[in-house]
Scaffold this motif. Structure first.
Motif, PDB file in Angstrom:
ATOM      1  N   MET A 152      -1.097  10.535  18.177  1.00  0.00           N
ATOM      2  CA  MET A 152       0.343  10.767  18.190  1.00  0.00           C
ATOM      3  C   MET A 152       0.720  11.785  17.112  1.00  0.00           C
ATOM      4  N   LYS A 153       1.875  12.413  17.281  1.00  0.00           N
ATOM      5  CA  LYS A 153       2.321  13.409  16.314  1.00  0.00           C
ATOM      6  C   LYS A 153       2.731  12.767  14.992  1.00  0.00           C
ATOM      7  N   ASP A 154       3.087  11.490  15.037  1.00  0.00           N
ATOM      8  CA  ASP A 154       3.539  10.763  13.857  1.00  0.00           C
ATOM      9  C   ASP A 154       3.345   9.281  14.152  1.00  0.00           C
ATOM     10  N   GLY A 155       3.436   8.438  13.140  1.00  0.00           N
ATOM     11  CA  GLY A 155       3.315   7.005  13.364  1.00  0.00           C
ATOM     12  C   GLY A 155       4.648   6.310  13.228  1.00  0.00           C
ATOM     13  N   TRP A 156       5.147   5.718  14.336  1.00  0.00           N
ATOM     14  CA  TRP A 156       6.414   4.978  14.301  1.00  0.00           C
ATOM     15  C   TRP A 156       6.203   3.546  14.790  1.00  0.00           C
ATOM     16  N   GLY A 157       5.869   3.363  16.080  1.00  0.00           N
ATOM     17  CA  GLY A 157       5.754   2.018  16.631  1.00  0.00           C
ATOM     18  C   GLY A 157       4.403   1.766  17.267  1.00  0.00           C
ATOM     19  N   LEU A 158       4.017   0.480  17.332  1.00  0.00           N
ATOM     20  CA  LEU A 158       2.800   0.045  18.008  1.00  0.00           C
ATOM     21  C   LEU A 158       3.062  -1.259  18.747  1.00  0.00           C
ATOM     22  N   ALA A 159       2.394  -1.428  19.889  1.00  0.00           N
ATOM     23  CA  ALA A 159       2.396  -2.690  20.630  1.00  0.00           C
ATOM     24  C   ALA A 159       1.111  -2.733  21.443  1.00  0.00           C
ATOM     25  N   SER A 160       0.799  -3.916  21.992  1.00  0.00           N
ATOM     26  CA  SER A 160      -0.426  -4.034  22.769  1.00  0.00           C
ATOM     27  C   SER A 160      -0.260  -5.073  23.864  1.00  0.00           C
ATOM     28  N   ASP A 161      -0.961  -4.833  24.996  1.00  0.00           N
ATOM     29  CA  ASP A 161      -1.022  -5.835  26.049  1.00  0.00           C
ATOM     30  C   ASP A 161      -2.344  -6.580  25.986  1.00  0.00           C
ATOM     31  N   GLY A 162      -3.094  -6.386  24.924  1.00  0.00           N
ATOM     32  CA  GLY A 162      -4.398  -7.013  24.759  1.00  0.00           C
ATOM     33  C   GLY A 162      -5.549  -6.126  25.179  1.00  0.00           C
ATOM     34  N   LYS A 163      -5.239  -5.062  25.928  1.00  0.00           N
ATOM     35  CA  LYS A 163      -6.286  -4.153  26.405  1.00  0.00           C
ATOM     36  C   LYS A 163      -6.080  -2.728  25.896  1.00  0.00           C
ATOM     37  N   VAL A 164      -4.849  -2.267  25.939  1.00  0.00           N
ATOM     38  CA  VAL A 164      -4.542  -0.924  25.440  1.00  0.00           C
ATOM     39  C   VAL A 164      -3.434  -1.026  24.402  1.00  0.00           C
ATOM     40  N   LEU A 165      -3.296   0.048  23.639  1.00  0.00           N
ATOM     41  CA  LEU A 165      -2.224   0.146  22.671  1.00  0.00           C
ATOM     42  C   LEU A 165      -1.120   1.018  23.238  1.00  0.00           C
ATOM     43  N   PHE A 166       0.109   0.692  22.884  1.00  0.00           N
ATOM     44  CA  PHE A 166       1.247   1.538  23.184  1.00  0.00           C
ATOM     45  C   PHE A 166       1.790   2.025  21.853  1.00  0.00           C
ATOM     46  N   GLY A 167       2.151   3.299  21.805  1.00  0.00           N
ATOM     47  CA  GLY A 167       2.615   3.861  20.554  1.00  0.00           C
ATOM     48  C   GLY A 167       3.807   4.765  20.727  1.00  0.00           C
ATOM     49  N   SER A 168       4.567   4.923  19.640  1.00  0.00           N
ATOM     50  CA  SER A 168       5.698   5.853  19.606  1.00  0.00           C
ATOM     51  C   SER A 168       5.610   6.675  18.335  1.00  0.00           C
ATOM     52  N   ASP A 169       6.156   7.892  18.401  1.00  0.00           N
ATOM     53  CA  ASP A 169       6.139   8.773  17.231  1.00  0.00           C
ATOM     54  C   ASP A 169       7.525   9.296  16.888  1.00  0.00           C
ATOM     55  N   GLY A 170       8.559   8.574  17.342  1.00  0.00           N
ATOM     56  CA  GLY A 170       9.927   8.992  17.055  1.00  0.00           C
ATOM     57  C   GLY A 170      10.482   9.992  18.041  1.00  0.00           C
ATOM     58  N   SER A 171       9.659  10.435  18.967  1.00  0.00           N
ATOM     59  CA  SER A 171      10.122  11.352  20.007  1.00  0.00           C
ATOM     60  C   SER A 171      10.566  10.537  21.223  1.00  0.00           C
ATOM     61  N   SER A 172      10.595  11.162  22.393  1.00  0.00           N
ATOM     62  CA  SER A 172      10.911  10.463  23.636  1.00  0.00           C
ATOM     63  C   SER A 172       9.646  10.118  24.413  1.00  0.00           C
ATOM     64  N   THR A 173       8.492  10.230  23.777  1.00  0.00           N
ATOM     65  CA  THR A 173       7.216  10.005  24.447  1.00  0.00           C
ATOM     66  C   THR A 173       6.671   8.613  24.158  1.00  0.00           C
ATOM     67  N   LEU A 174       6.283   7.907  25.220  1.00  0.00           N
ATOM     68  CA  LEU A 174       5.564   6.647  25.092  1.00  0.00           C
ATOM     69  C   LEU A 174       4.083   6.941  25.318  1.00  0.00           C
TER      70      LEU A 174
END
Length: 300
Positions: free
Chosen positions: A147-169
């Motif tokens: 990611m371009k920056d570190g903002w948010g993280l979550a997981s479904d147990g298999k993959v990670l979901f991340g945010s960097d403050g943009s509009s991209t998931l």
């Protein structure tokens, strides 16, 4: 001898018929190509408010960046600000910090999640993240993400979901931390900027929008907006109670066993257990744009 039966003449493909077919096909293709538009066209977007089920104490000096529930009335929380960033284990009912790992003063803590019994945390303005033992918060290692920056993280147990403050998931591989996919999140033709803290709930990614008292519900498959949750009542209740030092709403935690949702904010003295309820009256046109959409975050 009777005349043989006449065959029904074949229909001629005329130019008008061909043009009509091509027009319909083009519309279908355009809808399918734009998965966000197709999903909204078929399913619509839900609009919801909340009611408070329980209130719990929360450290009013905690600049909450990541929040998760791990069972047994236990929360893990990542806090930010230079010189104050930490990862902590917190008792839900008392708000007491039971374990704390203070980060180096040069680091600004951000989103936090748990996968494979490891806590993963990202940091602001950096592509470096940290790995902790969830039992004692000892640091096990570091990782480098896409990611371009570190903002948010979550997981479904298999993959990670991340945010960097943009509009991209982002979807990230939890072993390599490379981006598996990226989806730009749109609502009514507008990019949903400032995606912040994340939580995975019932097959959806829920995201705080930085600077707004709103949570956007996102499809992890294609980034389509599934719904909006409006939480303006929480800030109003605290201000009316005399709490004036509040920063933004940030922090979503999910107890999947009992299906309980917890939210809080940066420097909030309370953590809330909430229930989400549909808004029955029609949403006024433009109200989501006004309440929930923000311009891209600019660094000072």
């Amino acid at each position: 001898m009777a005349d043989p039966p006449r065959r029904k003449p074949r229909a001629l493909v005329t130019v008008p018929n061909l043009l009509s077919f091509c027009l319909v096909a083009s519309v279908v293709v355009l809808l399918l190509v734009s998965s966000n538009s197709w999903f909204v066209f078929v399913h619509g977007v839900s609009y919801e408010t909340i009611t408070v089920v329980n209130e719990f104490p929360h450290d009013p000096e905690a600049f909450t960046q990541g929040l998760l529930y791990t069972g047994n009335d236990t929360l893990f929380e990542s806090t930010g600000l230079y010189g104050q960033s930490s990862v902590r284990k917190v008792a839900l009912r008392s708000g007491k910090v039971e374990e704390l790992h203070k980060m180096d003063d040069s680091l600004f803590g951000e989103g936090l999640t748990l996968i494979n019994n490891r806590l993963l945390q990202v940091t602001w303005l950096q592509k470096t993240g940290f790995i902790y033992d969830h039992k004692n918060l000892s640091q096990l290692g570091t990782f480098h993400h896409d990611m371009k920056d570190g903002w948010g993280l979550a997981s479904d147990g298999k993959v990670l979901f991340g945010s960097d403050g943009s509009s991209t998931l982002y979807q990230l591989n939890p072993q390599t931390f490379k981006a598996v996919s990226k989806h730009v999140v749109y609502y009514n033709g507008h990019q949903v900027y400032n995606l912040n803290e994340l939580e995975y709930i019932h097959g959806e990614v829920w995201a705080n929008v930085y600077g707004a008292d709103c949570i956007v519900r996102i499809s992890p498959k294609d980034g389509a907006v599934l719904g909006w949750i409006l939480l303006q009542s929480l800030r109003k209740e605290q201000i009316e109670a005399g709490y004036m030092g509040l920063d933004v709403l940030n922090g979503i935690a999910w107890n999947h066993e009992q299906e309980r949702i917890f939210v809080t904010g940066k420097l909030w003295p309370k953590l809330y257990e909430i229930k989400v309820l549909p808004i029955k009256t029609p949403i006024e046109e433009g109200i989501i744009e006004q309440l929930c959409l923000r311009k891209p975050f600019k660094f000072l």
